[in-house]
Design a protein around this motif. Sequence first.
Motif, short mmCIF file in Angstrom:
data_model
loop_
_atom_site.label_atom_id
_atom_site.label_comp_id
_atom_site.label_asym_id
_atom_site.label_seq_id
_atom_site.Cartn_x
_atom_site.Cartn_y
_atom_site.Cartn_z
N LEU A 1 1.20 -2.59 -1.41
CA LEU A 1 -0.17 -3.09 -1.33
C LEU A 1 -0.17 -4.58 -1.00
CD1 LEU A 1 -3.18 -2.41 -1.75
CD2 LEU A 1 -2.89 -3.03 -4.15
N ALA A 2 0.70 -5.33 -1.66
CA ALA A 2 0.81 -6.76 -1.37
C ALA A 2 1.36 -7.00 0.03
CB ALA A 2 1.70 -7.43 -2.41
N LEU A 3 2.33 -6.20 0.43
CA LEU A 3 2.92 -6.35 1.76
C LEU A 3 1.90 -6.07 2.85
CD1 LEU A 3 5.51 -6.81 3.42
CD2 LEU A 3 5.96 -4.36 3.24
N LEU B 1 -0.72 -9.04 2.86
CA LEU B 1 -0.25 -10.36 3.23
C LEU B 1 0.39 -10.42 4.62
CD1 LEU B 1 1.35 -11.45 -0.17
CD2 LEU B 1 -0.88 -12.09 0.75
N LEU B 2 0.98 -9.30 5.06
CA LEU B 2 1.72 -9.35 6.32
C LEU B 2 1.26 -8.32 7.34
CD1 LEU B 2 4.11 -10.42 8.04
CD2 LEU B 2 5.51 -8.65 6.96
N VAL B 3 1.24 -7.05 6.93
CA VAL B 3 1.04 -5.98 7.91
C VAL B 3 -0.32 -6.09 8.59
CG1 VAL B 3 0.95 -3.47 8.23
CG2 VAL B 3 2.63 -4.47 6.67
N ARG B 4 -1.35 -6.49 7.86
CA ARG B 4 -2.67 -6.62 8.48
C ARG B 4 -2.67 -7.64 9.61
NH1 ARG B 4 -6.87 -6.70 3.31
NH2 ARG B 4 -6.33 -4.62 2.51
N ARG B 5 -1.79 -8.63 9.51
CA ARG B 5 -1.70 -9.64 10.56
C ARG B 5 -0.98 -9.11 11.80
NH1 ARG B 5 -2.67 -14.70 8.09
NH2 ARG B 5 -2.72 -14.56 5.81
N LEU B 6 -0.35 -7.95 11.66
CA LEU B 6 0.41 -7.39 12.77
C LEU B 6 -0.38 -6.36 13.57
CD1 LEU B 6 3.87 -6.90 11.01
CD2 LEU B 6 3.15 -8.79 12.46
N TYR B 7 -1.57 -5.97 13.08
CA TYR B 7 -2.38 -5.02 13.81
C TYR B 7 -2.72 -5.61 15.19
CZ TYR B 7 -3.22 -2.88 9.23
OH TYR B 7 -3.06 -2.30 8.00
N VAL C 1 -11.47 2.08 9.80
CA VAL C 1 -10.06 2.11 10.16
C VAL C 1 -9.22 1.27 9.21
CG1 VAL C 1 -8.40 1.55 11.99
CG2 VAL C 1 -10.59 2.59 12.57
N ASP C 2 -9.76 0.16 8.73
CA ASP C 2 -8.98 -0.69 7.82
C ASP C 2 -8.62 0.06 6.54
OD1 ASP C 2 -11.65 -0.57 7.14
OD2 ASP C 2 -11.75 -2.63 6.40
N ARG C 3 -9.56 0.84 6.02
CA ARG C 3 -9.27 1.61 4.80
C ARG C 3 -8.27 2.73 5.08
NH1 ARG C 3 -15.15 2.36 1.74
NH2 ARG C 3 -15.57 0.12 1.45
N VAL C 4 -8.43 3.38 6.23
CA VAL C 4 -7.48 4.43 6.60
C VAL C 4 -6.08 3.84 6.74
CG1 VAL C 4 -6.85 6.11 8.36
CG2 VAL C 4 -9.24 5.83 7.71
N PHE C 5 -5.98 2.67 7.36
CA PHE C 5 -4.69 2.01 7.53
C PHE C 5 -4.05 1.73 6.17
CE2 PHE C 5 -5.12 -0.08 11.99
CZ PHE C 5 -5.21 1.19 12.55
N SER C 6 -4.83 1.17 5.25
CA SER C 6 -4.29 0.85 3.93
C SER C 6 -3.83 2.11 3.20
CB SER C 6 -5.35 0.12 3.09
OG SER C 6 -5.71 -1.11 3.68
N LEU C 7 -4.63 3.16 3.26
CA LEU C 7 -4.28 4.41 2.60
C LEU C 7 -3.00 4.99 3.18
CD1 LEU C 7 -4.92 6.75 0.67
CD2 LEU C 7 -6.32 7.76 2.49
N VAL C 8 -2.89 5.00 4.49
CA VAL C 8 -1.70 5.55 5.14
C VAL C 8 -0.46 4.73 4.78
CG1 VAL C 8 -0.58 5.89 7.38
CG2 VAL C 8 -2.93 6.64 7.03
N PHE C 9 -0.60 3.42 4.77
CA PHE C 9 0.54 2.57 4.44
C PHE C 9 1.01 2.82 3.01
CE2 PHE C 9 2.79 -1.37 3.44
CZ PHE C 9 3.56 -1.53 4.58
N LEU C 10 0.07 2.93 2.09
CA LEU C 10 0.44 3.17 0.69
C LEU C 10 1.02 4.56 0.50
CD1 LEU C 10 -2.55 1.52 -1.21
CD2 LEU C 10 -0.31 0.56 -0.67
N LEU C 11 0.49 5.54 1.22
CA LEU C 11 1.04 6.90 1.15
C LEU C 11 2.48 6.91 1.67
CD1 LEU C 11 0.76 9.95 0.68
CD2 LEU C 11 -0.24 10.12 2.97
N GLY C 12 2.70 6.22 2.79
CA GLY C 12 4.06 6.15 3.31
C GLY C 12 5.00 5.47 2.34
N ALA C 13 4.55 4.41 1.67
CA ALA C 13 5.38 3.72 0.69
C ALA C 13 5.71 4.63 -0.49
CB ALA C 13 4.66 2.46 0.20
N ALA C 14 4.72 5.40 -0.95
CA ALA C 14 4.96 6.32 -2.07
C ALA C 14 5.99 7.38 -1.70
CB ALA C 14 3.64 6.97 -2.49
N LEU C 15 5.90 7.91 -0.49
CA LEU C 15 6.87 8.91 -0.05
C LEU C 15 8.28 8.30 0.05
CD1 LEU C 15 4.79 10.71 2.73
CD2 LEU C 15 5.34 11.58 0.45
N ALA C 16 8.36 7.07 0.56
CA ALA C 16 9.66 6.40 0.64
C ALA C 16 10.24 6.18 -0.74
CB ALA C 16 9.51 5.08 1.39
N ALA C 17 9.40 5.74 -1.70
CA ALA C 17 9.88 5.51 -3.06
C ALA C 17 10.34 6.81 -3.71
CB ALA C 17 8.77 4.88 -3.89
#
Length: 306
Positions: A78-80, A83-89, A188-204
């Motif tokens: 969430l912090a990543l 702080l960072l990924v949103r700037r890379l869109y 789209v911003d909310r979808v992006f955040s949800l997808v990123f957090l879902l991907g992080a949970a799967l990786a963890a």
Amino acid sequence: MTTTLFIEQMLNGIGYGLMLFLLAAGLTLVFGIMDVMNLAHGSLFMGGAYVAASVHTLTGSFIGALLAALAVTVLVALALEALLVRRLYGRDHLSQVLATFGIILIADDLVKMAWGPSPIMASAPAALAGPIELIPGLPYPAYRFVIIAAGVLVALGLYLLVNHTRVGMLVRAGASNRAMAEWMGVRVDRVFSLVFLLGAALAALAGALMGPLTAVQVGMGEEILIPSLVVLVIGGIGSVRGAFVAAMLVGLVDTIGRAFVPMALRSVLPPTLVSDLAPLIAGLATYALMAGVLAFKPTGLFPARG
């Protein structure tokens, strides 16, 4: 080679493939929907493994360790993302690769500071330490079987989420045509955040489950990131179904290459030559699979973007 050995190795390949799927599914969703190449995805895998191993050692609860790994990794993600990924869109992929590669270096140093440079021991739950008999005459490690079962359940849940829920509809819309989804009023911003957090949970989850089977050490995320990227390419960017099929193929091919190729070579080559040649052939098998698929399907087996 006995039938029991063959079945055991095939089950090992399926288990490895399912763990690759957990990592690659999040990676392909992030890349397919957000168009962000996140090389730091492997660092989330590493973080999940370290947190789970530490919590399990302290508390003795493996379920608690899994939950702690998921919670901590999602908070870090969430912090990543904020702080960072949103700037890379919208930035080019080179910028994304350089930025997220920097996160890999930072994450490796933070892990060294917190846990030291040496690998730490992660153990399976005591209740799953022994084998179970799948069929008469076929014992199989209980923990590996639980990993297979957990991978199948997560894959099924992800399939239902992506294909039979409103959230999944938005995810598929974003993967197929992000601009059109925005025009249709999708946040789209909310979808992006949800997808990123879902991907992080799967990786963890993948890291926490794989910890007792592999060394929990600095750099383990980069090691598994490479086959995960191969899965992403073979399956098709943005396709969860493609990630599942590709992960199964890669898991089985890798296992066959490492378990059976040396046996076959020993029957025709000197042992000293086999010891040098077999790891090379096994390592190349996955890339040969990728090259073969791309020769006929340049966009992958099931590309989300038509």
